[in-house]
Design an enzyme around this catalytic site. Structure first.
Site, short mmCIF file in Angstrom:
data_model
loop_
_atom_site.label_atom_id
_atom_site.label_comp_id
_atom_site.label_asym_id
_atom_site.label_seq_id
_atom_site.Cartn_x
_atom_site.Cartn_y
_atom_site.Cartn_z
CG HIS A 75 35.19 35.00 35.98
ND1 HIS A 75 35.03 36.13 36.78
CD2 HIS A 75 34.23 34.31 36.70
CE1 HIS A 75 34.08 36.22 37.37
NE2 HIS A 75 33.44 34.83 37.65
CE1 TYR A 126 32.29 31.90 40.74
CE2 TYR A 126 33.69 32.07 38.66
CZ TYR A 126 32.44 32.31 39.29
OH TYR A 126 31.52 33.17 38.77
CG HIS A 143 32.80 43.32 41.75
ND1 HIS A 143 31.80 42.95 42.35
CD2 HIS A 143 33.56 42.44 41.11
CE1 HIS A 143 31.76 41.39 42.14
NE2 HIS A 143 32.90 41.08 41.14
CG PHE A 144 38.69 43.28 41.95
CD1 PHE A 144 39.92 43.59 42.95
CD2 PHE A 144 38.94 43.91 40.66
CE1 PHE A 144 40.74 44.45 42.35
CE2 PHE A 144 39.93 44.51 40.21
CZ PHE A 144 40.74 44.72 41.27
CG HIS A 145 39.41 46.31 46.84
ND1 HIS A 145 39.79 46.45 45.50
CD2 HIS A 145 40.74 46.23 47.24
CE1 HIS A 145 41.13 46.74 45.20
NE2 HIS A 145 41.52 46.49 46.56
NE ARG A 156 40.38 48.22 36.53
CZ ARG A 156 40.38 46.74 36.48
NH1 ARG A 156 39.57 46.18 35.42
NH2 ARG A 156 40.91 46.02 37.33
NE ARG A 157 44.19 47.91 36.05
CZ ARG A 157 44.43 46.72 35.42
NH1 ARG A 157 44.36 46.75 33.85
NH2 ARG A 157 44.50 45.49 35.93
#
Lengths: 156, 543
Positions: free
Chosen positions: B219, B223, B370-372, B433-434
């Site tokens: 995580h 950042y 989300h992380f895209h 996912r995946r």
């Protein structure tokens, strides 16, 4: 330190939002009973076929209206892959993996748990609505990952 | 800038863009697969299936591109902010050597289909040891480059007592410290658990402990990706829109906030894991919520800087200032669109961090959706924006085909909206996912519309990536040198550094506080888990 008055208001809003989110999280956990999986029993994946309870996977009625599902996840299937129960049942799943990490997600519910070799995943849910519900493996577990699925059939 | 440093930074940025090129071009194959258009047969024999492509996409983009680009950007901001040469250059160059070795090893093993384990590589699925040695080498190399940067800063501070560290250097060096602290998790995982096990020196490993150590790093990694973008939004973007940074002290405070809150938060990736006591999950949920504070401060300061710039240029009304920002500059457009997308990414992140809501979306397509928005847009599109002046600066050539570059930022933005909308929606409908949906044993009629959106998004993103690389390659290959040196757009601040209280430039207390929070957040549980280690899993090759 020089801080703009608007910024002070903004920070106040931010901190209030965080407090509200925390209250909501705690309420969901302790008030509404949305429990996350916690400390678990460990198990040796090499001994699943010889030691109870995983030597006999299946669906068991443990008390009237209460069922226990003993389930093994492996590349690339669930055993059992069909769970048949009457509507209104409370079902406790006890699941572990024989090989790599898997997961289980039951459509339309928050039954969502990782299945990690060496750990026993335990999760209890009530099934009131009759119907057929798909569950799938939701962690990459190899080239057959997309074939790993099963069904919960809630009978009226 | 001295030639030695210029070459060093050019190497890092160049290799990063090479990783991005390969990684990004594979992305549309995944997205189109989600709308059941399987183009993987076209890639045979180079890539044999979806999972191998997904592994290469994830590792090259999320681990190799980001780490190399960030190391280059940090080096750039260190020597230009402090206006001095890099100390311990030999160490930094050795570090780069390790990173290149890591890139080659990880890249080769993935293309040889010896490491189809995805970028999370959860043991006990087991790749060739060279894959793990490659990833470790990449990280160790980044540590060395970081030590060299920190030594440069330490020497500068000794020579300039009482002078505030320039903000671009401060932000990057906070990120370097964050990285050193955060990668302790994956470092221990690799050196103590994974590599000995992959080399068959230990017979079995503990799958859960591996996950805990992975997310210790996993995580804060988020950042680590974001802070260089924030450095750009705080310190460079205001200048690019002809304004000033709204407040220097608040910018610094938010960087310290990220340092202290961002590491002990990893269990919010493991809300659904058995074997992690619930109390630890709630502690990490609380700490994750606290990261909202520096995030919202950043939103305020960056938007305030932009608004004041837009009003100074004649923008009126509630939103009139927005149109006055230099939208025609591709670097500005990239960063503004990133910021806009990041708003949705941030809100999604808060949802993910809430235990009860996480159970609805955990490991569904919502998560890559989300992380895209975060790493693949807020970070990547900002980095693309940075390259629109950094590549010209390094190569001493003007940016070629600026209209194509501008079009790449908009197509990336639009493509990502389609892709991410499809993925979030599909996740809410329970799609895991995946998974290559075209060959899955299950299907659902309600999935088809969001699946189509995902594929459309992927196709638009392919156009975006192509346009971006056309402009970058045209610049690099051009023979014309720029008439004047390309400016580094460093912004001044309205509330200047001289008004910043001294405690915002004391480094030790913040670092100690960060370490204490990591010890509180991970110490007891890791001691417990190492004490009762449950190493029962031999390795499995499952592809």
């Amino acid at each position: 330190m020089e801080v703009n008055p608007y910024e002070k208001v903004w920070m106040g809003i931010t901190i209030t939002a965080i407090i509200l989110m925390l209250i909501a999280t705690v309420m969901a956990g302790f008030g509404l009973g949305v429990q996350l999986p916690g400390a678990s029993q460990t198990v040796d994946p090499k001994k699943l076929s010889s030691e109870p309870p995983f030597n006999q996977p299946g669906v068991y009625e443990v008390a009237p209206g209460k069922y226990q599902v003993i389930m093994i996840a492996y590349t690339w299937a669930f055993n059992p892959n069909e769970v048949r129960i009457p509507a209104g049942s409370e079902v406790t799943f006890k699941i572990t993996s024989r090989d790599v990490t898997h997961g289980m997600l039951l459509e339309g519910t928050n039954l969502n748990i990782m299945i990690i070799p060496g750990q026993i995943s335990e999760i209890t849910r009530r099934f009131d609505q009759p119907g057929t519900y798909l569950f799938v493996c939701h962690e990459y577990c190899g080239v057959g990952h997309q074939a790993m699925a099963g069904k919960v059939i809630v009978e009226p | 800038m001295i030639n030695r440093e210029r070459t060093f930074i050019t190497f890092q940025v160049g290799l990063a863009l090479a990783a991005l090129l390969v990684g990004t071009l594979l992305g549309p194959f995944q997205a189109l697969e989600h709308s059941k258009i399987d183009l993987y047969p076209l890639l045979k024999p180079l890539i044999s299936n979806y999972y191998q492509g997904l592994t290469i996409h994830g590792v090259l983009n999320a681990l190799v591109f980001t780490t190399l680009f960030i190391m280059g950007f940090h080096t750039f901001c260190t020597i230009n902010g402090l206006n001095r040469r890099l100390k311990w250059f030999g160490l930094a160059a050795t570090g780069l050597g390790f990173m290149v070795l890591g890139f080659i090893l990880a890249g080769t093993t993935m293309f040889l289909n010896q490491a189809t384990v995805l970028y999370t590589f959860y043991p006990p699925m087991k790749a060739t040891p060279w894959f793990y040695i490659g990833l470790t080498s990449l990280i160790v190399g980044s540590w060395m480059i970081g030590w060299s940067q920190l030594a440069t800063l330490a020497e500068w501070k000794k020579e300039n007592p009482g002078v505030k560290t320039p903000l671009i250097t401060m932000g990057c060096m906070v990120n370097t410290i964050l990285w050193q602290l955060a990668t302790l998790g994956i470092g221990i995982q690799m050196l103590v658990l994974v590599i000995p096990w992959a080399l068959n020196l230990t017979p079995a490993t503990d799958a859960l402990l591996n996950r805990v150590l992975f997310w210790f790093t996993g995580h804060p990694l988020v950042y680590f990706w974001l802070l260089p973008a924030y450095v750009s939004w705080y310190s460079l973007l205001p200048r690019q829109v002809e304004g000033k940074l709204f407040s220097d002290p608040l910018a610094r405070l938010s960087f310290w906030g990220f340092l202290i809150f961002s590491t002990p938060v990893g269990f919010h990736h493991q809300f659904a894991d058995p074997g992690v006591p619930v109390v630890w999950k709630y502690i990490h949920a609380l700490l994750t919520f606290l990261v909202v504070i520096p995030s919202f401060m950043t939103a305020f300061t960056v938007i305030a800087s932009l608004e004041r710039a837009g009003r100074k240029k004649g923008g009126t009304g509630l939103f009139g200032w927005i149109s006055r920002l230099n939208w025609k500059n591709p670097s500005v457009s990239a960063q503004l669109l990133s910021g806009l997308i990041f708003f949705f990414g941030g809100i999604g992140g808060i949802i993910n961090a809430s235990g009860s809501l996480n159970l609805v979306i955990h490991n569904t397509t919502w998560v890559p959706g989300h992380f895209h928005l975060t790493v693949a847009t807020a970070t990547t599109l900002t980095f693309m924006g940075i390259t629109f002046w950094l590549v010209p600066h390094l190569s001493r050539k003007n940016l070629k085909l600026p209209k194509i570059a501008l079009a790449s930022t908009w197509t990336w933005f639009i493509g990502m909206i389609f892709f991410s909308l499809g993925m979030h929606w599909l996740g809410l409908l329970g799609a895991p996912r995946r998974v290559p949906f075209s060959t899955a044993s299950y299907d659902h009629p309600s999935w088809h519309l969001p699946q189509a959106l995902t594929g459309i998004g992927g196709a638009i993103l392919l156009v975006a990536a192509t346009l971006y690389f056309i402009s970058i390659f045209a610049t690099i290959l051009s023979k014309e040198k720029a008439a004047a040196p390309i400016e580094i757009p460093i912004a001044e601040a309205e509330i200047e550094p001289s008004h910043t209280p001294a405690w915002l430039d004391y480094w030790k207390p913040w670092i100690i506080l960060a370490i204490i929070l990591v010890i509180i957040g991970y110490g007891p549980i890791l001691i417990q888990m190492f004490g009762n280690i449950n190493a029962v899993s031999p390795g499995f090759k499952v592809w």
